[in-house]
Design a protein around this motif. Structure first.
Motif, short mmCIF file in Angstrom:
data_model
loop_
_atom_site.label_atom_id
_atom_site.label_comp_id
_atom_site.label_asym_id
_atom_site.label_seq_id
_atom_site.Cartn_x
_atom_site.Cartn_y
_atom_site.Cartn_z
N VAL A 46 1.09 1.06 2.30
CA VAL A 46 1.98 1.22 1.15
C VAL A 46 1.65 0.20 0.06
CG1 VAL A 46 4.38 1.05 0.39
CG2 VAL A 46 3.83 2.31 2.46
N ALA A 47 1.35 -1.04 0.46
CA ALA A 47 1.03 -2.07 -0.54
C ALA A 47 -0.24 -1.72 -1.30
CB ALA A 47 0.88 -3.43 0.15
N PHE A 48 -1.27 -1.28 -0.60
CA PHE A 48 -2.50 -0.91 -1.28
C PHE A 48 -2.34 0.36 -2.09
CE2 PHE A 48 -4.53 -4.02 1.46
CZ PHE A 48 -5.46 -4.57 0.60
N ASP A 49 -1.48 1.25 -1.65
CA ASP A 49 -1.21 2.47 -2.42
C ASP A 49 -0.55 2.13 -3.75
OD1 ASP A 49 -0.95 5.34 -2.85
OD2 ASP A 49 1.19 5.00 -2.52
N VAL A 50 0.42 1.24 -3.72
CA VAL A 50 1.08 0.84 -4.97
C VAL A 50 0.10 0.11 -5.87
CG1 VAL A 50 2.86 -0.71 -5.90
CG2 VAL A 50 3.39 0.79 -3.98
N TRP A 51 -0.71 -0.75 -5.29
CA TRP A 51 -1.67 -1.52 -6.09
C TRP A 51 -2.72 -0.60 -6.72
CZ3 TRP A 51 -6.89 -3.26 -4.90
CH2 TRP A 51 -7.35 -4.23 -5.78
N LEU A 52 -3.22 0.36 -5.95
CA LEU A 52 -4.24 1.26 -6.49
C LEU A 52 -3.66 2.26 -7.48
CD1 LEU A 52 -6.44 1.92 -3.34
CD2 LEU A 52 -7.03 0.58 -5.36
N SER A 53 -2.41 2.67 -7.28
CA SER A 53 -1.82 3.64 -8.20
C SER A 53 -1.54 2.98 -9.56
CB SER A 53 -0.55 4.24 -7.63
OG SER A 53 0.46 3.26 -7.53
N LYS A 54 -1.26 1.68 -9.58
CA LYS A 54 -1.09 0.98 -10.86
C LYS A 54 -2.43 0.86 -11.58
CE LYS A 54 2.93 -1.82 -9.80
NZ LYS A 54 3.44 -3.19 -9.59
N ALA A 55 -3.50 0.66 -10.82
CA ALA A 55 -4.81 0.49 -11.43
C ALA A 55 -5.39 1.81 -11.91
CB ALA A 55 -5.76 -0.17 -10.44
N ALA A 56 -5.17 2.89 -11.18
CA ALA A 56 -5.81 4.16 -11.52
C ALA A 56 -4.88 5.13 -12.23
CB ALA A 56 -6.34 4.81 -10.25
N GLU A 57 -3.60 4.81 -12.33
CA GLU A 57 -2.61 5.70 -12.96
C GLU A 57 -2.60 7.08 -12.32
OE1 GLU A 57 -0.36 4.70 -15.15
OE2 GLU A 57 -1.21 2.69 -15.15
N GLU A 58 -2.65 7.11 -11.00
CA GLU A 58 -2.63 8.38 -10.27
C GLU A 58 -1.21 8.73 -9.88
OE1 GLU A 58 -5.08 8.31 -6.86
OE2 GLU A 58 -6.86 7.68 -7.94
N THR A 59 -0.97 10.00 -9.66
CA THR A 59 0.33 10.42 -9.16
C THR A 59 0.27 10.75 -7.68
OG1 THR A 59 -0.13 12.70 -9.81
CG2 THR A 59 1.04 11.32 -11.39
N LEU A 60 -0.92 10.86 -7.13
CA LEU A 60 -1.10 11.15 -5.72
C LEU A 60 -0.97 9.85 -4.92
CD1 LEU A 60 -1.86 13.20 -3.51
CD2 LEU A 60 -4.22 12.55 -3.88
N HIS A 61 0.00 9.80 -4.03
CA HIS A 61 0.23 8.60 -3.24
C HIS A 61 -0.25 8.85 -1.81
CE1 HIS A 61 2.42 6.60 -6.39
NE2 HIS A 61 3.11 7.69 -6.59
N SER A 62 -1.55 8.70 -1.60
CA SER A 62 -2.13 8.98 -0.29
C SER A 62 -1.74 7.93 0.74
CB SER A 62 -3.64 9.08 -0.40
OG SER A 62 -4.17 7.89 -0.94
N GLY A 63 -1.52 6.69 0.33
CA GLY A 63 -1.09 5.64 1.26
C GLY A 63 0.27 5.93 1.85
N GLN A 64 1.17 6.44 1.04
CA GLN A 64 2.50 6.79 1.55
C GLN A 64 2.45 8.00 2.47
OE1 GLN A 64 5.14 7.09 -1.78
NE2 GLN A 64 4.75 4.99 -2.45
N ALA A 65 1.57 8.94 2.16
CA ALA A 65 1.41 10.11 3.04
C ALA A 65 0.83 9.68 4.39
CB ALA A 65 0.52 11.15 2.37
N LEU A 66 -0.15 8.79 4.37
CA LEU A 66 -0.72 8.29 5.63
C LEU A 66 0.32 7.49 6.42
CD1 LEU A 66 -4.30 7.18 4.57
CD2 LEU A 66 -3.70 9.01 6.14
N THR A 67 1.20 6.79 5.72
CA THR A 67 2.27 6.06 6.39
C THR A 67 3.22 7.02 7.10
OG1 THR A 67 2.12 4.26 4.81
CG2 THR A 67 4.17 4.45 6.03
N LEU A 68 3.54 8.14 6.49
CA LEU A 68 4.39 9.13 7.16
C LEU A 68 3.72 9.68 8.41
CD1 LEU A 68 5.92 11.08 4.15
CD2 LEU A 68 7.06 9.49 5.69
N PHE A 69 2.43 9.94 8.34
CA PHE A 69 1.71 10.40 9.53
C PHE A 69 1.70 9.32 10.61
CE2 PHE A 69 -0.49 13.43 6.60
CZ PHE A 69 -0.01 14.58 7.21
N THR A 70 1.53 8.08 10.21
CA THR A 70 1.52 6.98 11.19
C THR A 70 2.88 6.82 11.85
OG1 THR A 70 -0.11 5.86 9.81
CG2 THR A 70 0.96 4.55 11.49
#
Length: 132
Positions: A46-70
């Motif tokens: 989740v931390a890297f997802d938030v950090w990368l989404s701020k840098a890339a301005e993406e709307t896809l949160h793959s880190g959060q989706a992987l966290t749900l699977f985990t």
């Protein structure tokens, strides 16, 4: 917030869980330590997802989706793990990992060091003498 804060917290959680897995003797505490390690991984995702989404301005949160699977995998793992621990506790009367390992190693009814070892070696010796 900097990325270093959740990364350091995640590393501390993971190290605590690793110590619990290596040092504990109770199977339930080992399962709890594995869960602590998985939560450290979730925090990192989740931390890297938030950090990368701020840098890339993406709307896809793959880190959060992987966290749900985990989290789903962790729930299934703890359910199956506790069922196995309960079954072993009913059969053996303990959930201490060292005692279970000792009983598994010493319980060889038909192994090479079993109670019929002397009778088998005597029979093999007689068979060898008869064929000679």
């Amino acid at each position: 917030m900097h990325l270093a804060y959740p990364a350091v917290l995640s590393a501390l959680l993971f190290c605590t869980g690793l110590y619990g897995v290596l040092a504990r003797r109770n199977a339930i505490l080992v399962l709890m330590s594995v869960e602590l390690m998985l939560n450290a991984v979730n925090l990192n995702l989740v931390a890297f997802d938030v950090w990368l989404s701020k840098a890339a301005e993406e709307t896809l949160h793959s880190g959060q989706a992987l966290t749900l699977f985990t989290i789903t995998i962790a729930a299934a793992e703890i359910g199956i793990g506790l069922a196995i621990v309960l079954a072993v506790h009913r059969n053996r009367g303990t959930s201490d990992i060292d005692k279970l390992r000792d009983t598994a190693e010493s319980h060889e009814p038909d192994g090479p060091d079993g109670p019929d070892r002397d009778a088998r070696t005597a029979a093999q010796g007689e068979k060898a003498e008869a064929t000679a």
